[in-house]
Write a protein that holds these residues in place. Structure first.
Motif, PDB file in Angstrom:
ATOM      1  N   ARG A 100      34.289  18.847  20.502  1.00  0.00           N
ATOM      2  CA  ARG A 100      35.004  17.699  19.955  1.00  0.00           C
ATOM      3  C   ARG A 100      36.445  17.640  20.461  1.00  0.00           C
ATOM      4  N   ALA A 101      37.019  18.816  20.749  1.00  0.00           N
ATOM      5  CA  ALA A 101      38.386  18.859  21.271  1.00  0.00           C
ATOM      6  C   ALA A 101      38.453  18.502  22.749  1.00  0.00           C
ATOM      7  N   GLY A 102      37.297  18.337  23.372  1.00  0.00           N
ATOM      8  CA  GLY A 102      37.269  17.927  24.776  1.00  0.00           C
ATOM      9  C   GLY A 102      37.342  19.050  25.778  1.00  0.00           C
ATOM     10  N   LEU A 103      37.139  20.302  25.352  1.00  0.00           N
ATOM     11  CA  LEU A 103      37.155  21.415  26.298  1.00  0.00           C
ATOM     12  C   LEU A 103      35.875  21.408  27.134  1.00  0.00           C
ATOM     13  N   PRO A 104      35.962  21.597  28.441  1.00  0.00           N
ATOM     14  CA  PRO A 104      34.747  21.722  29.257  1.00  0.00           C
ATOM     15  C   PRO A 104      33.984  22.994  28.876  1.00  0.00           C
ATOM     16  N   LEU A 105      32.672  22.947  28.943  1.00  0.00           N
ATOM     17  CA  LEU A 105      31.874  24.112  28.579  1.00  0.00           C
ATOM     18  C   LEU A 105      32.195  25.306  29.484  1.00  0.00           C
ATOM     19  N   ARG A 106      32.434  25.046  30.741  1.00  0.00           N
ATOM     20  CA  ARG A 106      32.770  26.134  31.669  1.00  0.00           C
ATOM     21  C   ARG A 106      34.024  26.867  31.201  1.00  0.00           C
ATOM     22  N   ALA A 107      35.035  26.097  30.733  1.00  0.00           N
ATOM     23  CA  ALA A 107      36.272  26.712  30.265  1.00  0.00           C
ATOM     24  C   ALA A 107      36.050  27.504  28.985  1.00  0.00           C
ATOM     25  N   VAL A 108      35.176  27.014  28.124  1.00  0.00           N
ATOM     26  CA  VAL A 108      34.874  27.721  26.872  1.00  0.00           C
ATOM     27  C   VAL A 108      34.284  29.096  27.166  1.00  0.00           C
ATOM     28  N   ILE A 109      33.305  29.133  28.060  1.00  0.00           N
ATOM     29  CA  ILE A 109      32.670  30.414  28.403  1.00  0.00           C
ATOM     30  C   ILE A 109      33.637  31.301  29.169  1.00  0.00           C
ATOM     31  N   ASP A 110      34.438  30.706  30.039  1.00  0.00           N
ATOM     32  CA  ASP A 110      35.388  31.477  30.837  1.00  0.00           C
ATOM     33  C   ASP A 110      36.371  32.237  29.947  1.00  0.00           C
ATOM     34  N   VAL A 111      37.014  31.536  29.017  1.00  0.00           N
ATOM     35  CA  VAL A 111      38.003  32.187  28.166  1.00  0.00           C
ATOM     36  C   VAL A 111      37.347  33.189  27.229  1.00  0.00           C
ATOM     37  N   HIS A 112      36.135  32.901  26.787  1.00  0.00           N
ATOM     38  CA  HIS A 112      35.418  33.801  25.881  1.00  0.00           C
ATOM     39  C   HIS A 112      35.112  35.137  26.570  1.00  0.00           C
ATOM     40  N   LEU A 113      34.594  35.064  27.779  1.00  0.00           N
ATOM     41  CA  LEU A 113      34.255  36.304  28.486  1.00  0.00           C
ATOM     42  C   LEU A 113      35.501  37.007  29.022  1.00  0.00           C
ATOM     43  N   SER A 114      36.541  36.229  29.349  1.00  0.00           N
ATOM     44  CA  SER A 114      37.794  36.868  29.754  1.00  0.00           C
ATOM     45  C   SER A 114      38.351  37.703  28.620  1.00  0.00           C
ATOM     46  N   ALA A 115      38.323  37.162  27.405  1.00  0.00           N
ATOM     47  CA  ALA A 115      38.795  37.920  26.244  1.00  0.00           C
ATOM     48  C   ALA A 115      37.964  39.184  26.049  1.00  0.00           C
ATOM     49  N   THR A 116      36.663  39.094  26.349  1.00  0.00           N
ATOM     50  CA  THR A 116      35.781  40.254  26.162  1.00  0.00           C
ATOM     51  C   THR A 116      36.179  41.404  27.081  1.00  0.00           C
ATOM     52  N   TRP A 117      36.330  41.123  28.384  1.00  0.00           N
ATOM     53  CA  TRP A 117      36.642  42.236  29.291  1.00  0.00           C
ATOM     54  C   TRP A 117      38.090  42.720  29.158  1.00  0.00           C
ATOM     55  N   LEU A 118      38.983  41.797  28.746  1.00  0.00           N
ATOM     56  CA  LEU A 118      40.362  42.230  28.532  1.00  0.00           C
ATOM     57  C   LEU A 118      40.484  43.142  27.303  1.00  0.00           C
ATOM     58  N   ALA A 119      39.691  42.863  26.274  1.00  0.00           N
ATOM     59  CA  ALA A 119      39.745  43.676  25.051  1.00  0.00           C
ATOM     60  C   ALA A 119      38.979  44.977  25.181  1.00  0.00           C
ATOM     61  N   TRP A 120      38.026  45.030  26.091  1.00  0.00           N
ATOM     62  CA  TRP A 120      37.100  46.160  26.189  1.00  0.00           C
ATOM     63  C   TRP A 120      37.773  47.531  26.142  1.00  0.00           C
ATOM     64  N   PRO A 121      38.773  47.831  26.952  1.00  0.00           N
ATOM     65  CA  PRO A 121      39.320  49.217  26.948  1.00  0.00           C
ATOM     66  C   PRO A 121      39.964  49.613  25.620  1.00  0.00           C
ATOM     67  N   ASP A 122      40.434  48.604  24.859  1.00  0.00           N
ATOM     68  CA  ASP A 122      41.175  48.909  23.637  1.00  0.00           C
ATOM     69  C   ASP A 122      40.366  48.706  22.368  1.00  0.00           C
ATOM     70  N   LEU A 123      39.105  48.366  22.494  1.00  0.00           N
ATOM     71  CA  LEU A 123      38.269  48.285  21.300  1.00  0.00           C
ATOM     72  C   LEU A 123      38.178  49.676  20.679  1.00  0.00           C
ATOM     73  N   PRO A 124      38.360  49.808  19.391  1.00  0.00           N
ATOM     74  CA  PRO A 124      38.453  51.150  18.793  1.00  0.00           C
ATOM     75  C   PRO A 124      37.243  52.015  19.064  1.00  0.00           C
ATOM     76  N   GLY A 125      36.053  51.449  19.006  1.00  0.00           N
ATOM     77  CA  GLY A 125      34.859  52.252  19.250  1.00  0.00           C
ATOM     78  C   GLY A 125      34.757  52.737  20.672  1.00  0.00           C
TER      79      GLY A 125
END
Length: 423
Positions: A102-127
């Motif tokens: 509804r905010a007009g974000l392209p689906l490609r951008a939604v997945i891109d930022v989501h997976l970018s956050a995943t790999w950026l957070a990976w080393p510092d996830l507590p587990g």
């Protein structure tokens, strides 16, 4: 997807960390405008959620992803507990996907930022940071990436749901506009405002074409879809509208756009040419919103003429069949002519049907008895006998020019009116 940049987001996984407390799994997921969980204290050790969100947004080209703080808190919890995302968490991810659409974000951008956050957070996830053994690291990693996979899928599902709703709404508005346009139900100002949305300028001149087949055409059907795609790709979206209406395939085009009518005929015949009932009507050019309605009615009219009169031509132009339109313009007069001239045929045993068919075949064949016999699959003597019966019953002689013309006009009128009906 932006790749992992050298030196970015990589910290020594073996170094002990003090991890910010993860957000509870049940906390409200963030859609656009919602507040995320609190990040770690600036300069503190562990997973700094605010920092990861900012870096992921930059990595994906500046995408504003309001759901990421809640998502990263969930990943942190999953890395510690190994538990997957529950139904409530997935529902919140779907809601975030809908909000992104509804905010007009392209689906490609939604997945891109989501997976970018995943790999950026990976080393510092507590587990991950606290895993002392390979087996523990493997187990935590599997849980995290399974959660990342399921959350991405939920995002896409929510995004597609919102898109389908938008598409349905657009289709509904388009269908309503087409109905109003072709029936002339809107004033000029309202019509012009709505027409602009669909690429039409109703104040100009337009030509309307319609196609009728043995099977009705419908929105999204193979013929309608491919004809529309072919015309739009060639002529663009301005001053061109292809739609269906009451089983007909309709094309509205500006009268100055050269080749559109011919292309509509060509593509329709290519896609529906195996339908023996296919007929295409082309209205005349008229100006203004009322002109669109008039051209549409003309195109429909000549298609009806072609069907009722069993014309051999597939493509019928209103400009060439004006005499038939004039014939039906005064319905009372043509009805009176038919009854006056052909009414006596009712006296024939079995009704006027056979004699009327013979007259129609005779005139359609150029007034040649042998051609009429071929069309009717009977002998020539049968045709001449029936024509003699017409003369005897009606008093109209085919050899008399004025009487012949009256018979021919009445015969055409009878076909167009469906006379004598059930009587």
């Amino acid at each position: 997807m932006a790749g992992h940049r050298q030196g970015e987001g990589s910290r020594d996984a073996a170094e002990p960390r003090h991890t910010a407390a993860p957000q509870a799994a049940g906390q409200e997921a963030a859609g656009p405008g919602a507040a995320g969980p609190e990040a770690a204290e600036p300069g503190g050790a562990g997973l700094d959620i605010a920092e990861v969100v900012a870096r992921a947004a930059a990595d994906a080209g500046g995408v504003r992803a309001e759901w990421l703080p809640a998502y990263l808190a969930l990943l942190a919890e999953v890395s510690l507990t190994g538990r997957g995302l529950d139904a409530a968490a997935l529902a919140r991810m779907r809601a975030s996907g809908e909000a992104a659409a509804r905010a007009g974000l392209p689906l490609r951008a939604v997945i891109d930022v989501h997976l970018s956050a995943t790999w950026l957070a990976w080393p510092d996830l507590p587990g991950i940071a606290r895993a002392g053994r390979v087996a523990r690291l493997r187990s935590a990693g599997q849980a995290v990436f399974k959660a990342a996979d399921r959350s991405a899928l939920a995002l896409v599902e929510g995004y597609e749901t919102a898109q389908r709703l938008v598409i349905r709404r657009e289709e509904g508005l388009r269908r309503e506009f087409i109905d109003d346009l072709l029936h002339g139900r809107l004033d000029a100002g309202t019509l012009a405002e709505r027409a602009e949305r669909f690429g039409l300028r109703p104040a100009g001149g337009h030509i309307v074409c319609v196609a009728e087949g043995g099977r009705p055409f419908y929105d999204g059907g193979p013929v309608a879809r491919h004809v529309e795609a072919a015309l739009l790709s060639r002529f663009g979206v301005r001053d061109l509208l292809v739609a269906t209406k009451e089983g007909l395939l309709v094309c509205v085009t500006a009268d100055h756009a050269e080749g559109v009518t011919r292309a509509f005929v060509t593509h329709t015949e290519e896609l529906a040419g195996d339908d023996p009932a296919l007929r295409i009507g082309v209205g005349r050019a008229h100006r203004g919103p009322a002109g669109i309605v008039r051209s549409y009615e003309e195109a429909r009219g000549v298609v009806t003429f072609g069907r009722r009169l069993e014309l051999s031509e597939r493509v019928l132009h209103a400009a060439e069949l004006l005499v038939l339109q004039v014939l039906l313009r005064d319905n009372a007069a043509i009805t009176e002519l038919v009854e006056t001239v052909l009414g006596p045929l009712r006296a024939r045993r079995g009704g006027p049907g056979v004699l009327l068919d013979t007259l129609f075949a005779y005139f359609a064949g150029g007034g040649v008895a042998t051609e009429a016999a071929r069309r009717l699959h009977v002998g020539v003597r049968t045709v001449t006998y029936r024509l003699d019966r017409v003369r005897a019953l009606t008093g109209y002689d085919l050899d008399h020019p004025i009487q012949r013309h009256a018979l021919e006009t009445a015969t055409l009128g009878a076909r167009l009116l469906g006379w004598p009906g059930q009587s």
